[in-house]
Structure formats: C-alpha cells, structure tokens
Design an enzyme around this catalytic site. Structure first.
Site, short mmCIF file in Angstrom:
data_model
loop_
_atom_site.label_atom_id
_atom_site.label_comp_id
_atom_site.label_asym_id
_atom_site.label_seq_id
_atom_site.Cartn_x
_atom_site.Cartn_y
_atom_site.Cartn_z
CB THR A 11 -0.94 -0.02 1.23
OG1 THR A 11 -1.78 -1.17 1.12
CG2 THR A 11 -1.80 1.22 1.33
CB SER B 150 3.12 -7.70 1.28
OG SER B 150 2.03 -7.74 2.14
CB THR C 188 0.92 -3.84 6.35
OG1 THR C 188 -0.36 -3.90 5.72
CG2 THR C 188 1.44 -2.42 6.32
CG ASP C 189 -1.92 -7.83 3.63
OD1 ASP C 189 -2.37 -7.16 4.58
OD2 ASP C 189 -2.48 -7.88 2.52
N1 LIG Z 1 -1.44 -2.11 3.93
C1 LIG Z 1 -0.92 -2.95 3.05
O1 LIG Z 1 0.20 -2.79 2.62
C2 LIG Z 1 -1.78 -4.12 2.65
C3 LIG Z 1 -1.55 -4.62 1.25
N2 LIG Z 1 -2.57 -5.59 0.91
C4 LIG Z 1 -0.18 -5.31 1.11
O2 LIG Z 1 0.27 -5.96 2.03
O3 LIG Z 1 0.39 -5.22 0.08
#
Ligand SMILES: NC(=O)C[C@H](N)C(=O)O
Length: 324
Positions: free
Chosen positions: A12, A56, A87-88
């Site tokens: 993200t 991710s 973040t995932d």
């Molecule tokens: N907040 C994020 O980065 C979530 C996103 N779906 C990822 O991990 O790529």
C-alpha cells in the site's frame, strides 16, 4: 552526512487510490514516494531503489531471499537501510532479514495502511520516521526493526493485529522497543543477541497448519501427499492438539520430517504440561519440536532458514530452543 538507502518492494505504501472506484492498487507511472524525501529537509544523503512492485500477499520466500542478498550487498555503502513493504506479510520478511542479515547497522522495514493519496495517509509519514530511525545510532545492533505509527518494534515480536487500523503493528506481551516523537527517538528496551543463519538459497517447502476443535486426520493425510520438508502447527494453549492428528504427526517424525509446535494463543510459551493423548507432554516425547514465543508464520520462516543448514531433528530442536 549519513547515507541511507531506501529499497521499495511494493504494498500500500507504493500504491494509490483510484478516486472514482476507491480501489487501491499500483496504477503505473512513477512510484508515489520516489524522491519525496529529497524534497524535505532531511540531513541525509538518500538513495532509492525499486526492488519489486508487489502487493505483499504476492511476496514469497524467494523474494525475501533476494531482498536479503540485496540488503547484505548494499550495507557496506550505507549507514542504514529502509525497506518499504506491504503490511500483510511484512512481519515475515522482517523476520527473514532479521535471521539472515549479519550487520550492526540499522535495518528498518515500514509500510502504510493508507496509500499516498488517501486522507490521513501514513505512507510518507512512516517513511520519514523510518529514515530518522535508520540515521539514529541507537537503532544499531538491534536486528531488524519495524517502524510504523510512531513506534519501533523488533522483527522478532511484531505482528499485524488489525486489518485496517494504522496502529496495526503490535508486539503482544513485549511491547515496542521504542517510540518516535516530533523531535526525538527513544528506545526503552533492547533485544537479546540473536544468532544469524546466512543462507545461500531457500529451497525447502514448509507448510503451516492451525489446529481447530474437531480437527481430524484427513487434512494431515492430504499433507502427507504433498511431501513437505517440514510442518509448523499452531496448537491450542500451552501446546496441545486433538488426539486424532497424533498418528499422522508421528509418521512425519518417523520419516525425519520436522514438526514444529507453536500456540494459537499469541502470548505465553508452549510447554509439555499435559499428558493426555495429544497433550504437550505426549507431543514432546514423540519428538515434536517446541518453538518458544513466536507465531506460526514466524516459526515457518525460521524452519525454512534452519532447514538450509540442517535436516537433523536434534540440531533443529536446538536451533529452535537456543533462541526465540
Ligand atoms: N497495507 C498494506 O500494505 C496491505 C496490502 N494488501 C499489502 O500488504 O500489500
């Protein structure tokens, strides 16, 4: 002047929101944060490199391995390295680097819960905080650090706890190592020294299972077909499993396939307390390896790395017991 390298991998923090549809994704064009820091008054020489542009959930251990090699190759030329990541699976990549990169220099991983053009975005803010921490001598010798939402966490303990809250990264039981304020960075605890396991490849297949009430032998029978190199299982409480899965686990161990046990509970440790069928005492006597104080996803990363060094069950047991 300090030299900091930022390595972007996607997530993200590298995405934008489409203002009509509200979907968040990569929308081509240049990276939304590229060179943004050079417009700010940061007293560091900042270089940036785009390693991947991946959400991710698409990150695999191979990507983590390539990133680990890149970080190790660049470290001699910089005072610190900041990695941006979705973040995932951020905690898995952070822990992979924590176990494989030998350095006393700061390595920081950060991400964002709201992309750069969303109201209340934490993207640029988390990146700035991460560079500040990477420039701080106090961040040295602490392994890989995760910087998000004004907090500094150890890669060992941190986990994503909320689907969307910007305070999602927490270290249950331990708390953050430090905090970031407008003018200062404070560390209030540190980590114990960790052995590093450098790897030349990541070639094994390790699967992660979660125990549930009424789990029977069918899932493990299917897993036997896959022929994994190792299994991590999140058991109940102190480390107990349904009786029905014990024979299949026994067969894995007899075939020298390591079975690592962690708990579904996210604080406390697993220990051989209960002697009923499927209880921790029975599992321990059977040769199940207990992994202390870590989540299933981190135990899996550790086993993937450890298996590059040894497949001997006793040596694996001492690797999992020697540090957590
Ligand atoms: N907040 C994020 O980065 C979530 C996103 N779906 C990822 O991990 O790529």
């Amino acid at each position: 002047m300090k030299k900091i390298l930022i390595i972007h991998t996607g997530g993200t923090i590298s995405m934008l929101e489409n203002k009509e549809t509200k979907e968040v994704n990569f929308f081509g064009g240049s990276h939304p944060l590229l060179n943004e820091l050079n417009k700010l008054d940061i007293n560091a020489k900042i270089d940036e490199h785009i390693q991947f542009d991946l959400p991710s959930p698409h990150i695999t251990p191979q990507h983590m391995f390539l990133l680990s090699q890149k970080v190790s190759a660049e470290l001699p030329f910089y005072d610190g390295i900041v990695i941006t990541h979705g973040t995932d699976t951020l905690e898995e990549t952070a822990y992979f680097l924590h176990l494989t990169v030998k350095t006393d220099k700061p390595i920081i991983i950060t991400g964002a819960m709201r992309s750069s053009n969303e109201i209340g975005s934490d993207a640029l803010y988390n990146l700035i905080c991460s560079v500040r921490v990477a420039m701080d001598q106090k961040a040295a010798n602490k392994g890989v650090l995760v910087v998000m939402n004004d907090e500094i966490h150890s890669a060992e303990n941190v986990t994503k706890t909320s689907t969307s809250n910007i305070a999602t990264f927490q270290s249950p039981q331990f708390g953050p190592l430090g905090i970031i304020t407008k003018n200062a960075i404070f560390f209030h605890r540190t980590i114990l020294q960790q052995p590093i396991f450098p790897v030349n490849s990541i070639s094994k297949h390790v699967i992660l299972l979660k125990a549930y009430a009424g789990m029977d032998c069918r899932l493990l029978a299917a897993v036997q077909e896959i022929k994994p190199d190792g299994i991590v299982i999140e058991g109940f409480g102190q480390g107990n499993l349904p009786e029905s899965v014990v024979p299949a686990l026994q067969a894995f161990i007899r075939a020298s396939i390591p079975v690592i046990l962690v708990s579904r509970s996210f604080t406390g440790t697993v220990q051989p307390t209960y002697s009923y069928a499927g209880g921790g005492k029975q599992l321990k006597e059977m040769g199940v390896i207990f992994a202390q104080g870590m989540t299933g996803q981190k135990a899996r990363i550790k086993l993937l790395i450890a298996l590059e060094h040894t497949t001997n069950l006793h040596e694996l047991e001492s690797i999992f017991e020697s540090f957590a």
